[in-house]
Scaffold this motif. Structure first.
Motif, PDB file in Angstrom:
ATOM      1  N   THR A  43       0.824  -1.204   0.000  1.00 32.45           N
ATOM      2  CA  THR A  43       0.000   0.000   0.000  1.00 32.45           C
ATOM      3  C   THR A  43       0.858   1.254   0.000  1.00 32.45           C
ATOM      4  OG1 THR A  43      -1.830   1.115   1.098  1.00 32.45           O
ATOM      5  CG2 THR A  43      -0.177   0.111   2.520  1.00 32.45           C
ATOM      6  N   ARG A  44       0.258   2.339  -0.449  1.00 39.99           N
ATOM      7  CA  ARG A  44       0.897   3.643  -0.334  1.00 39.99           C
ATOM      8  C   ARG A  44       0.801   4.094   1.112  1.00 39.99           C
ATOM      9  NH1 ARG A  44       2.058   6.224  -4.999  1.00 39.99           N
ATOM     10  NH2 ARG A  44       0.919   5.586  -6.850  1.00 39.99           N
ATOM     11  N   CYS A  45       1.769   4.869   1.538  1.00 40.66           N
ATOM     12  CA  CYS A  45       1.721   5.449   2.872  1.00 40.66           C
ATOM     13  C   CYS A  45       2.480   6.765   2.855  1.00 40.66           C
ATOM     14  CB  CYS A  45       2.280   4.488   3.920  1.00 40.66           C
ATOM     15  SG  CYS A  45       4.001   4.045   3.688  1.00 40.66           S
ATOM     16  N   GLY A  53       8.452  14.655   2.249  1.00 45.73           N
ATOM     17  CA  GLY A  53       9.492  13.678   1.937  1.00 45.73           C
ATOM     18  C   GLY A  53       9.254  12.862   0.687  1.00 45.73           C
ATOM     19  N   GLY A  54       8.132  13.003   0.054  1.00 41.04           N
ATOM     20  CA  GLY A  54       7.828  12.198  -1.127  1.00 41.04           C
ATOM     21  C   GLY A  54       6.809  11.128  -0.792  1.00 41.04           C
ATOM     22  N   GLU A  55       6.610  10.219  -1.740  1.00 39.57           N
ATOM     23  CA  GLU A  55       5.645   9.147  -1.550  1.00 39.57           C
ATOM     24  C   GLU A  55       6.362   7.873  -1.124  1.00 39.57           C
ATOM     25  OE1 GLU A  55       3.076   8.536  -4.832  1.00 39.57           O
ATOM     26  OE2 GLU A  55       2.352  10.595  -4.828  1.00 39.57           O
ATOM     27  N   TYR A  56       5.681   7.095  -0.324  1.00 36.60           N
ATOM     28  CA  TYR A  56       6.243   5.850   0.196  1.00 36.60           C
ATOM     29  C   TYR A  56       5.334   4.692  -0.212  1.00 36.60           C
ATOM     30  CZ  TYR A  56       9.127   8.810   3.138  1.00 36.60           C
ATOM     31  OH  TYR A  56      10.022   9.742   3.595  1.00 36.60           O
ATOM     32  N   LEU A  57       5.949   3.552  -0.408  1.00 35.39           N
ATOM     33  CA  LEU A  57       5.205   2.333  -0.697  1.00 35.39           C
ATOM     34  C   LEU A  57       5.648   1.289   0.326  1.00 35.39           C
ATOM     35  CD1 LEU A  57       3.142   1.511  -2.871  1.00 35.39           C
ATOM     36  CD2 LEU A  57       4.984   0.365  -4.050  1.00 35.39           C
ATOM     37  N   MET A  58       4.668   0.704   1.009  1.00 27.36           N
ATOM     38  CA  MET A  58       4.937  -0.245   2.084  1.00 27.36           C
ATOM     39  C   MET A  58       4.599  -1.658   1.639  1.00 27.36           C
ATOM     40  SD  MET A  58       3.138  -0.490   5.837  1.00 27.36           S
ATOM     41  CE  MET A  58       3.803   1.067   6.383  1.00 27.36           C
ATOM     42  N   LEU A  59       5.512  -2.576   1.938  1.00 25.19           N
ATOM     43  CA  LEU A  59       5.306  -3.998   1.699  1.00 25.19           C
ATOM     44  C   LEU A  59       5.416  -4.706   3.035  1.00 25.19           C
ATOM     45  CD1 LEU A  59       5.209  -6.623  -0.064  1.00 25.19           C
ATOM     46  CD2 LEU A  59       7.687  -6.470  -0.129  1.00 25.19           C
ATOM     47  N   LEU A  60       4.388  -5.440   3.390  1.00 24.47           N
ATOM     48  CA  LEU A  60       4.377  -6.225   4.623  1.00 24.47           C
ATOM     49  C   LEU A  60       4.209  -7.685   4.246  1.00 24.47           C
ATOM     50  CD1 LEU A  60       4.235  -6.259   7.756  1.00 24.47           C
ATOM     51  CD2 LEU A  60       1.766  -6.055   7.518  1.00 24.47           C
ATOM     52  N   THR A  61       5.166  -8.500   4.681  1.00 23.06           N
ATOM     53  CA  THR A  61       5.073  -9.938   4.460  1.00 23.06           C
ATOM     54  C   THR A  61       4.985 -10.607   5.829  1.00 23.06           C
ATOM     55  OG1 THR A  61       7.445 -10.400   4.528  1.00 23.06           O
ATOM     56  CG2 THR A  61       6.529  -9.718   2.400  1.00 23.06           C
ATOM     57  N   HIS A  62       4.979 -11.908   5.837  1.00 22.30           N
ATOM     58  CA  HIS A  62       4.926 -12.623   7.104  1.00 22.30           C
ATOM     59  C   HIS A  62       6.205 -12.462   7.908  1.00 22.30           C
ATOM     60  CE1 HIS A  62       1.075 -14.481   6.470  1.00 22.30           C
ATOM     61  NE2 HIS A  62       1.451 -14.866   5.269  1.00 22.30           N
TER      62      HIS A  62
END
Length: 170
Positions: A43-45, A53-62
């Motif tokens: 998701t974007r965050c 600071g710009g745009e961030y993209l978050m990846l959450l795995t197990h």
């Protein structure tokens, strides 16, 4: 096709990310995450403490939390955070259905407190995100209790005869 590849694109599509955005960030994510790790959330965050600071993209795995940053002017990508979930401490999140957002905060292994604001399109998605975060951080990160499976050379407890206690003599 590995587990990461099979789960990454559906998770990104679920949050409504554009294919171009996902394909730009994918090489960084691929370097950080193992092929056997399933994606929980993409998701974007934003960072409430650094609004420009710009745009961030978050990846959450197990197993991991990976956050990439894209600069506003030149659209350069850089890795902002790459850590295993077990290395994060003091993980908190605050769902707010009125503003349709969830604020996630965690302390990284270097002691830096990271805060991210995740916006959703619908109030129901706030609670879905809350459930995902609960699953990732509360149910999976319990400390494993030591348990004795078997001891070599000893019969199982059920097969052992009861201890012999002589009757009291009067």
């Amino acid at each position: 096709m590995d587990v990461f590849s099979r789960t990454f694109l559906p998770a990104a599509a679920e949050t409504g990310l554009a294919t171009q955005t996902v394909s730009r960030h994918l090489p960084i994510f691929r370097r950080c995450v193992g092929s056997g790790d399933a994606t929980i959330l993409v998701t974007r965050c934003s960072r409430p403490d650094h609004p420009v600071g710009g745009e961030y993209l978050m990846l959450l795995t197990h197993r991991r939390l990976v956050v990439t940053q894209e600069t506003r002017v030149l659209h350069r990508l850089r890795l902002h955070l790459n850590t295993e979930l077990r290395e994060l401490t003091n993980v908190t999140w605050s769902p707010d259905p009125r503003s349709q957002s969830v604020e996630l905060a965690a302390t990284a292994i270097d002691g830096a407190r990271e805060r991210f604001l995740i916006r959703t399109h619908h109030p129901k998605q706030v609670w879905q995100l809350d459930t995902l975060l609960n699953h990732a951080f509360r149910t999976r990160l319990r400390t494993p209790r030591e348990r004795l499976v078997a001891t070599i050379g000893e019969p199982p407890a059920a097969a052992r005869p009861a201890a012999f206690r002589p009757a009291a003599v009067r």
